[in-house]
Enzyme design. Structure first.
Site, mmCIF file in Angstrom:
data_model
loop_
_atom_site.group_PDB
_atom_site.id
_atom_site.type_symbol
_atom_site.label_atom_id
_atom_site.label_comp_id
_atom_site.label_asym_id
_atom_site.label_seq_id
_atom_site.Cartn_x
_atom_site.Cartn_y
_atom_site.Cartn_z
ATOM 1 N N ASP A 11 -11.667 72.898 6.415
ATOM 2 C CA ASP A 11 -10.418 72.177 6.171
ATOM 3 C C ASP A 11 -9.808 71.833 7.527
ATOM 4 O OD1 ASP A 11 -8.163 71.070 5.103
ATOM 5 O OD2 ASP A 11 -7.590 72.801 3.896
ATOM 6 N N ASP A 105 -10.519 65.244 4.749
ATOM 7 C CA ASP A 105 -10.387 66.341 5.712
ATOM 8 C C ASP A 105 -10.920 67.682 5.234
ATOM 9 O OD1 ASP A 105 -8.425 66.595 3.795
ATOM 10 O OD2 ASP A 105 -6.913 67.352 5.167
ATOM 11 N N GLU A 106 -11.622 67.728 4.115
ATOM 12 C CA GLU A 106 -12.196 69.013 3.708
ATOM 13 C C GLU A 106 -13.480 68.821 2.921
ATOM 14 O OE1 GLU A 106 -10.294 71.481 0.725
ATOM 15 O OE2 GLU A 106 -8.900 69.851 0.258
#
Length: 449
Positions: A11, A105-106
């Site tokens: 993350d 983003d993860e």
């Protein structure tokens, strides 16, 4: 459950805000909030410095401004964030063929499937190396969780924030989970959390102690069974490399309600074109066109039409969206419009192109209407300079917009590898000032939009 912590969850830390701080030296170490800046805007991401004041994602922007009036408020640069995300995902795919992105983003990574790790020691080394590689390639930081299941790996990355690594060793899961609040578990939101609290259940250990039958009585069969399994650290979900998209859509929220029916129609046409660009970018087509309209009173209507076969033709989608709009009463004003395509496929039906050709006259009419509106002599269009976006001046070089209004635009001239730059103000129609592409955060990298 596995016998080794070979499922990794990455993350990125406050991704949008961190990318803006890395791009703008004058904002490093300061409160930064990224999101919609209009009266109805919401926070997309807040830097850790802004979170100290209570600002968080999904918060109304007006509330964020009250909590942190001195923060920098910026309009998102999604193309820039996507370019950085592609670099990060490339690093993950070098570790394993099984990478499951959840957002820009993860992502989850199955290290065992790629042969990158088979035990705790090798998994930890991979996590350490990955964090270093991300920093070297993007200049940003990410937090890593390693565990024997997806649920626990995600909990681990949350505990590791910011810029850390947590390994949850197999056999220690229940002891680790026990004292954590019930909201730690996936699917336990505010409503479920309050329901459990009223029943005297506030920790994961108390969920396990309540028993499966009691949870089913409190929450229903599906939710009760699932929550009890998670409290016992049971999660057999595999990492899935390709998460099948069910639909592609775009939408816009307007700062001021749109009352003019002609403009509503033009907005729907623009959204249809944007939706098709996204559809084609994913190599997909679809057969069901969906229109979403949120009216002045917050009532939301959806209308859909299913075509004879899948298409990625903009004229077909525009025409279908226009038909759907005809069935919606927009009297009183519209605050949000959206166009989507579902029933996705990776091919198109050729006979739909003939249908598109028949509608070219209608499409031309839309373009003529746009030209007529834009040609109004008494309403010249002012150049827009979104806060945070990149510009270049003939004399002063690269910079970014700090703010604009009343015919003026304020620019700070700096680059990712410079010292904090000077601020200058120009007319919004200054011919020496133009929109620019973002600069890479790391010299020589490909993180350019």
């Amino acid at each position: 459950m596995r016998s080794a912590p070979t499922i990794l969850h990455l993350d990125m830390d406050a991704f949008f805000a961190s990318a803006e701080q890395a791009s703008k030296p004058s904002l490093r170490g300061k409160a930064v909030v990224v999101g919609g800046l209009g009266p109805r805007g919401v926070v997309a991401t807040a830097s850790y410095e802004a979170r100290v004041f209570g600002v968080h994602s999904a918060m109304p922007m007006a509330q964020a401004r009250r909590l942190a009036p001195n923060a920098a408020y910026l309009v998102p640069r999604f193309a820039f964030y996507r370019a950085i995300s592609e670099q990060v995902m490339g690093l993950l795919r070098a570790l394993s063929p099984l990478v499951e992105p959840l957002s820009l983003d993860e992502a989850f990574v199955d290290l065992e499937a790629g042969g990158a790790a088979g035990d705790e020691e090798s998994a930890r080394l991979v996590g350490v190396r990955l964090r270093g590689d991300i920093r070297a390639v993007t200049g940003l930081t990410g937090s890593v969780g390693l565990a024997a299941s997806k649920m626990l790996a995600k909990i681990g990355s949350e505990q590791a924030k910011p810029d850390g690594l947590v390994v949850i060793e197999p056999g220690t899961e229940r002891a680790m989970l026990g004292p954590l609040p019930v909201r730690t578990l996936p699917g336990v939101g505010p409503a479920t959390g309050d329901h459990l609290r009223r029943a005297g259940i506030t920790t994961v250990e108390e969920i396990a102690g309540a028993g499966e039958d009691e949870l089913v009585r409190l929450l229903g069969k599906a939710h009760g069974h699932g929550l009890y399994a998670m409290a016992l650290a049971r999660d057999e979900r595999p990492v899935v490399a390709e998460r099948e998209a069910k639909s592609v859509s775009v939408e816009d929220t307007y700062d001021v309600d749109i009352h003019d029916r002609t403009r509503v129609g033009l907005e729907v046409q623009r959204l249809a074109d944007r939706c098709v660009r996204r559809l084609r970018g994913a190599g997909l087509s679809g057969r069901t066109i969906v229109l979403k309209v949120r009216r002045y009173d917050f009532s939301t209507l959806t209308r859909s039409e299913t075509l004879r076969g899948p298409t990625d033709d903009p004229a077909v989608v525009r025409e279908a969206a226009a038909r759907l709009l005809d069935s919606v009463d927009t009297t009183g004003g519209v605050r949000l419009l959206g166009v989507g395509v579902s029933g996705l496929a990776d091919y198109t039906q050729e006979d739909l192109f003939a249908q598109a050709a028949e509608e070219q006259v209608d499409a031309g009419s839309v373009e003529e209407a746009e030209d007529a509106i834009e040609a109004e002599p008494e309403a010249p269009v002012e150049r827009r300079w979104p806060s945070g976006h990149d510009v270049r001046h003939v004399r002063y070089g690269h910079g970014w917009v700090q703010g604009s209004g009343l015919g003026r635009v304020t620019v700070r001239f700096e680059t990712p590898d410079s010292d904090p730059g000077r601020v200058r103000t120009f007319r919004t129609d200054d011919p020496d000032l133009e929109v620019a592409e973002p600069l890479p955060l790391v010299p020589g990298s490909l993180a350019q939009a």
